[in-house]
Scaffold this motif. Structure first.
Motif, PDB file in Angstrom:
ATOM      1  N   VAL A  96      42.300  42.598   1.959  1.00  0.00           N
ATOM      2  CA  VAL A  96      43.378  41.617   1.850  1.00  0.00           C
ATOM      3  C   VAL A  96      42.882  40.227   2.228  1.00  0.00           C
ATOM      4  CG1 VAL A  96      45.647  40.933   2.730  1.00  0.00           C
ATOM      5  CG2 VAL A  96      45.159  43.351   2.284  1.00  0.00           C
ATOM      6  N   LEU A  97      42.137  40.141   3.319  1.00  0.00           N
ATOM      7  CA  LEU A  97      41.663  38.845   3.797  1.00  0.00           C
ATOM      8  C   LEU A  97      40.773  38.153   2.769  1.00  0.00           C
ATOM      9  CD1 LEU A  97      40.807  39.839   7.475  1.00  0.00           C
ATOM     10  CD2 LEU A  97      42.615  38.267   6.761  1.00  0.00           C
ATOM     11  N   GLN A  98      39.944  38.908   2.088  1.00  0.00           N
ATOM     12  CA  GLN A  98      39.039  38.304   1.122  1.00  0.00           C
ATOM     13  C   GLN A  98      39.713  38.016  -0.217  1.00  0.00           C
ATOM     14  OE1 GLN A  98      35.372  40.571   1.055  1.00  0.00           O
ATOM     15  NE2 GLN A  98      35.012  40.257   3.236  1.00  0.00           N
ATOM     16  N   ALA A  99      40.968  38.454  -0.362  1.00  0.00           N
ATOM     17  CA  ALA A  99      41.844  38.061  -1.467  1.00  0.00           C
ATOM     18  C   ALA A  99      41.125  37.976  -2.820  1.00  0.00           C
ATOM     19  CB  ALA A  99      42.508  36.727  -1.138  1.00  0.00           C
ATOM     20  N   GLU A 100      40.549  39.094  -3.220  1.00  0.00           N
ATOM     21  CA  GLU A 100      39.768  39.102  -4.458  1.00  0.00           C
ATOM     22  C   GLU A 100      40.591  38.677  -5.666  1.00  0.00           C
ATOM     23  OE1 GLU A 100      36.538  41.981  -6.754  1.00  0.00           O
ATOM     24  OE2 GLU A 100      37.630  42.702  -4.984  1.00  0.00           O
ATOM     25  N   GLU A 101      41.899  38.965  -5.642  1.00  0.00           N
ATOM     26  CA  GLU A 101      42.727  38.615  -6.794  1.00  0.00           C
ATOM     27  C   GLU A 101      42.919  37.108  -6.958  1.00  0.00           C
ATOM     28  OE1 GLU A 101      46.857  39.708  -6.621  1.00  0.00           O
ATOM     29  OE2 GLU A 101      46.855  39.770  -4.427  1.00  0.00           O
ATOM     30  N   LEU A 102      42.583  36.335  -5.922  1.00  0.00           N
ATOM     31  CA  LEU A 102      42.709  34.879  -6.020  1.00  0.00           C
ATOM     32  C   LEU A 102      41.405  34.199  -6.404  1.00  0.00           C
ATOM     33  CD1 LEU A 102      44.865  33.991  -2.856  1.00  0.00           C
ATOM     34  CD2 LEU A 102      45.621  34.173  -5.235  1.00  0.00           C
ATOM     35  N   ILE A 103      40.298  34.926  -6.323  1.00  0.00           N
ATOM     36  CA  ILE A 103      38.985  34.291  -6.450  1.00  0.00           C
ATOM     37  C   ILE A 103      38.814  33.521  -7.757  1.00  0.00           C
ATOM     38  CG2 ILE A 103      36.530  34.810  -6.760  1.00  0.00           C
ATOM     39  CD1 ILE A 103      36.779  36.844  -4.542  1.00  0.00           C
ATOM     40  N   GLN A 215      48.506  31.585   2.298  1.00  0.00           N
ATOM     41  CA  GLN A 215      47.861  32.685   3.026  1.00  0.00           C
ATOM     42  C   GLN A 215      48.881  33.757   3.397  1.00  0.00           C
ATOM     43  OE1 GLN A 215      46.178  30.384   6.246  1.00  0.00           O
ATOM     44  NE2 GLN A 215      44.114  30.412   5.353  1.00  0.00           N
ATOM     45  N   SER A 216      50.068  33.324   3.777  1.00  0.00           N
ATOM     46  CA  SER A 216      51.099  34.284   4.161  1.00  0.00           C
ATOM     47  C   SER A 216      51.539  35.118   2.959  1.00  0.00           C
ATOM     48  CB  SER A 216      52.299  33.541   4.764  1.00  0.00           C
ATOM     49  OG  SER A 216      53.279  34.456   5.199  1.00  0.00           O
ATOM     50  N   LEU A 217      51.776  34.464   1.821  1.00  0.00           N
ATOM     51  CA  LEU A 217      52.206  35.189   0.628  1.00  0.00           C
ATOM     52  C   LEU A 217      51.134  36.159   0.145  1.00  0.00           C
ATOM     53  CD1 LEU A 217      53.960  32.384  -1.469  1.00  0.00           C
ATOM     54  CD2 LEU A 217      55.022  34.142  -0.050  1.00  0.00           C
ATOM     55  N   ALA A 218      49.873  35.785   0.321  1.00  0.00           N
ATOM     56  CA  ALA A 218      48.769  36.630  -0.122  1.00  0.00           C
ATOM     57  C   ALA A 218      48.508  37.790   0.835  1.00  0.00           C
ATOM     58  CB  ALA A 218      47.502  35.789  -0.272  1.00  0.00           C
ATOM     59  N   GLY A 219      49.216  37.810   1.969  1.00  0.00           N
ATOM     60  CA  GLY A 219      49.026  38.862   2.954  1.00  0.00           C
ATOM     61  C   GLY A 219      47.914  38.575   3.948  1.00  0.00           C
ATOM     62  N   ILE A 220      47.277  37.413   3.815  1.00  0.00           N
ATOM     63  CA  ILE A 220      46.161  37.067   4.693  1.00  0.00           C
ATOM     64  C   ILE A 220      46.623  36.920   6.139  1.00  0.00           C
ATOM     65  CG2 ILE A 220      44.470  35.259   5.227  1.00  0.00           C
ATOM     66  CD1 ILE A 220      44.238  34.799   2.183  1.00  0.00           C
ATOM     67  N   THR A 221      47.765  36.263   6.335  1.00  0.00           N
ATOM     68  CA  THR A 221      48.274  36.042   7.691  1.00  0.00           C
ATOM     69  C   THR A 221      48.563  37.365   8.392  1.00  0.00           C
ATOM     70  OG1 THR A 221      49.259  33.946   7.003  1.00  0.00           O
ATOM     71  CG2 THR A 221      50.065  34.912   9.055  1.00  0.00           C
ATOM     72  N   THR A 222      49.245  38.275   7.690  1.00  0.00           N
ATOM     73  CA  THR A 222      49.575  39.564   8.282  1.00  0.00           C
ATOM     74  C   THR A 222      48.321  40.366   8.606  1.00  0.00           C
ATOM     75  OG1 THR A 222      51.687  39.654   7.115  1.00  0.00           O
ATOM     76  CG2 THR A 222      50.796  41.735   7.902  1.00  0.00           C
ATOM     77  N   ALA A 223      47.368  40.391   7.668  1.00  0.00           N
ATOM     78  CA  ALA A 223      46.123  41.131   7.909  1.00  0.00           C
ATOM     79  C   ALA A 223      45.351  40.527   9.074  1.00  0.00           C
ATOM     80  CB  ALA A 223      45.269  41.119   6.635  1.00  0.00           C
ATOM     81  N   LYS A 224      45.332  39.213   9.147  1.00  0.00           N
ATOM     82  CA  LYS A 224      44.621  38.525  10.229  1.00  0.00           C
ATOM     83  C   LYS A 224      45.191  38.916  11.590  1.00  0.00           C
ATOM     84  CE  LYS A 224      45.666  34.163  10.912  1.00  0.00           C
ATOM     85  NZ  LYS A 224      46.127  33.929  12.301  1.00  0.00           N
ATOM     86  N   MET A 225      46.515  39.014  11.677  1.00  0.00           N
ATOM     87  CA  MET A 225      47.142  39.315  12.954  1.00  0.00           C
ATOM     88  C   MET A 225      46.910  40.761  13.395  1.00  0.00           C
ATOM     89  SD  MET A 225      48.385  36.418  13.836  1.00  0.00           S
ATOM     90  CE  MET A 225      49.522  36.767  15.174  1.00  0.00           C
ATOM     91  N   GLN A 226      46.456  41.605  12.476  1.00  0.00           N
ATOM     92  CA  GLN A 226      46.190  42.997  12.827  1.00  0.00           C
ATOM     93  C   GLN A 226      44.754  43.220  13.296  1.00  0.00           C
ATOM     94  OE1 GLN A 226      47.845  45.998  10.060  1.00  0.00           O
ATOM     95  NE2 GLN A 226      48.935  44.318   9.072  1.00  0.00           N
ATOM     96  N   LEU A 227      43.927  42.192  13.170  1.00  0.00           N
ATOM     97  CA  LEU A 227      42.564  42.282  13.676  1.00  0.00           C
ATOM     98  C   LEU A 227      42.543  41.958  15.166  1.00  0.00           C
ATOM     99  CD1 LEU A 227      40.607  40.373  10.874  1.00  0.00           C
ATOM    100  CD2 LEU A 227      40.730  42.854  11.205  1.00  0.00           C
ATOM    101  N   VAL A 228      41.506  42.390  15.831  1.00  0.00           N
ATOM    102  CA  VAL A 228      41.305  41.960  17.209  1.00  0.00           C
ATOM    103  C   VAL A 228      41.109  40.452  17.165  1.00  0.00           C
ATOM    104  CG1 VAL A 228      39.768  42.057  19.192  1.00  0.00           C
ATOM    105  CG2 VAL A 228      40.291  44.152  17.918  1.00  0.00           C
ATOM    106  N   GLN A 229      41.951  39.723  17.889  1.00  0.00           N
ATOM    107  CA  GLN A 229      41.969  38.267  17.766  1.00  0.00           C
ATOM    108  C   GLN A 229      40.742  37.611  18.400  1.00  0.00           C
ATOM    109  OE1 GLN A 229      44.700  36.667  15.902  1.00  0.00           O
ATOM    110  NE2 GLN A 229      44.457  38.820  15.358  1.00  0.00           N
ATOM    111  N   SER A 230      40.266  36.591  17.731  1.00  0.00           N
ATOM    112  CA  SER A 230      39.118  35.838  18.230  1.00  0.00           C
ATOM    113  C   SER A 230      39.171  34.441  17.634  1.00  0.00           C
ATOM    114  CB  SER A 230      37.805  36.519  17.820  1.00  0.00           C
ATOM    115  OG  SER A 230      37.618  36.437  16.409  1.00  0.00           O
TER     116      SER A 230
END
Length: 311
Positions: A96-103, A215-230
């Motif tokens: 999701v983060l790498q959003a291949e469908e947007l590339i 980023q939010s619509l693409a799911g990037i924000t949600t996926a990011k928040m599920q990672l260990v934050q850094s």
């Protein structure tokens, strides 16, 4: 964007000449919220510890082609850009983060946006921010429709002073985007001051905050928040928004991007505050400049590069 969030929420991001801020989910209930942009939650129960992408050898992805001349015939300085690595996700979150469908999607062209200018009053400032926000949203709607994403335009709110309450908590910043509910963007007195000093300030800030909406619509924000934050994870999100903001600026039919604007943009990148979340000077210059040359959204894929590119 840089922002100070009250206890219970962590830092939100902002970026600017004098402390500018940078920094919504679709109507689809399957995408959880809320999440203020570049905010790190105190705890993330579902956090997945995933190593960031390594530094693979350059892909055959095309390097952004030379820019077309502006209406005045001026071109961006010639520069050879390295091709970014292709997506190489290690798990579903990084897919999701790498959003291949947007590339391969072309960067949208902004038309009917307000003329770039310094503002002289709060009334003028608010009117121009709203016009720019509406203009940017209109430019992205065709892509959202193609992807089946929400086309609802997030509301804009203004606040006096240094901070304001939001569904993401109380934040202190010149401007910030909160993805809670249908999403909301907030602009404060701090950004008003910036817009009085730099004619591209409204254009840059609105474009940046809207990038977080994408980023939010693409799911990037949600996926990011599920990672260990850094800090590195936050930098990837912020530098992508920085890159997309530059792309939208370059693709605006209203901005006659000439040598003066080039110099002004570079000075902006050279003077942004270094806070550990928005990137090092080198990273800000790299992505903030690369975006001016970008032809596709994938040219700003900060999630596919090695850690050294998002330092």
């Amino acid at each position: 964007m840089w922002a100070l969030i009250s206890a219970g929420t962590a830092l939100a991001v902002l970026l600017g000449v004098a402390g500018q801020v940078w920094g919504q989910p679709p109507a689809d209930p399957s995408i959880p919220g809320p999440a203020p942009t570049t905010t790190r939650p105190v705890s993330t129960p579902t956090a997945v510890e995933t190593p960031p992408p390594s530094s693979p050898s350059p892909s055959p992805s095309p390097t952004p082609p030379p820019p077309a001349p502006t209406r005045e015939g001026w071109q961006l300085p010639e520069r050879d850009w390295e091709a970014l690595p292709p997506p190489a996700p290690q798990n579903d979150l990084w897919t999701v983060l790498q959003a291949e469908e947007l590339i391969g999607e072309p960067a949208p062209i902004l038309s009917t946006c307000p003329a770039v200018q310094k503002v002289t009053s709060e009334t003028e400032y608010q009117a121009l921010v709203l016009q720019q926000w509406h203009c940017v949203h209109r430019a992205w709607v065709p892509l959202f429709q193609l992807k089946g994403w929400s086309t609802v335009e997030p509301p804009v709110e203004f606040y006096p002073g240094t901070g304001a309450p939001s569904e993401c908590g109380y934040l202190e910043a010149p401007a910030f985007y909160c993805s809670a509910g249908m999403g909301t963007v907030h602009f404060g007195a701090g950004h008003l001051e910036m817009a009085m000093d730099w004619d591209l300030s409204i254009n840059e800030m609105v474009n940046h905050e809207y990038s977080h909406h994408v980023q939010s619509l693409a799911g990037i924000t949600t996926a990011k928040m599920q990672l260990v934050q850094s800090d590195e994870i936050e930098r990837r999100a912020e530098l992508q928004a920085t890159c997309w903001s530059a792309t939208m600026t370059r693709n605006s039919e209203i901005v006659d991007f000439d040598e003066n604007n080039w110099d002004s943009w570079q000075q902006r990148l050279e003077t942004m505050t270094i806070d550990g979340i928005h990137g090092s000077r080198e990273s800000i210059l790299f992505w903030g400049t690369r975006g001016l040359y970008a032809q596709t959204l994938g040219d700003c894929n900060t999630w596919a590069v090695g850690a050294e590119r998002v330092s």
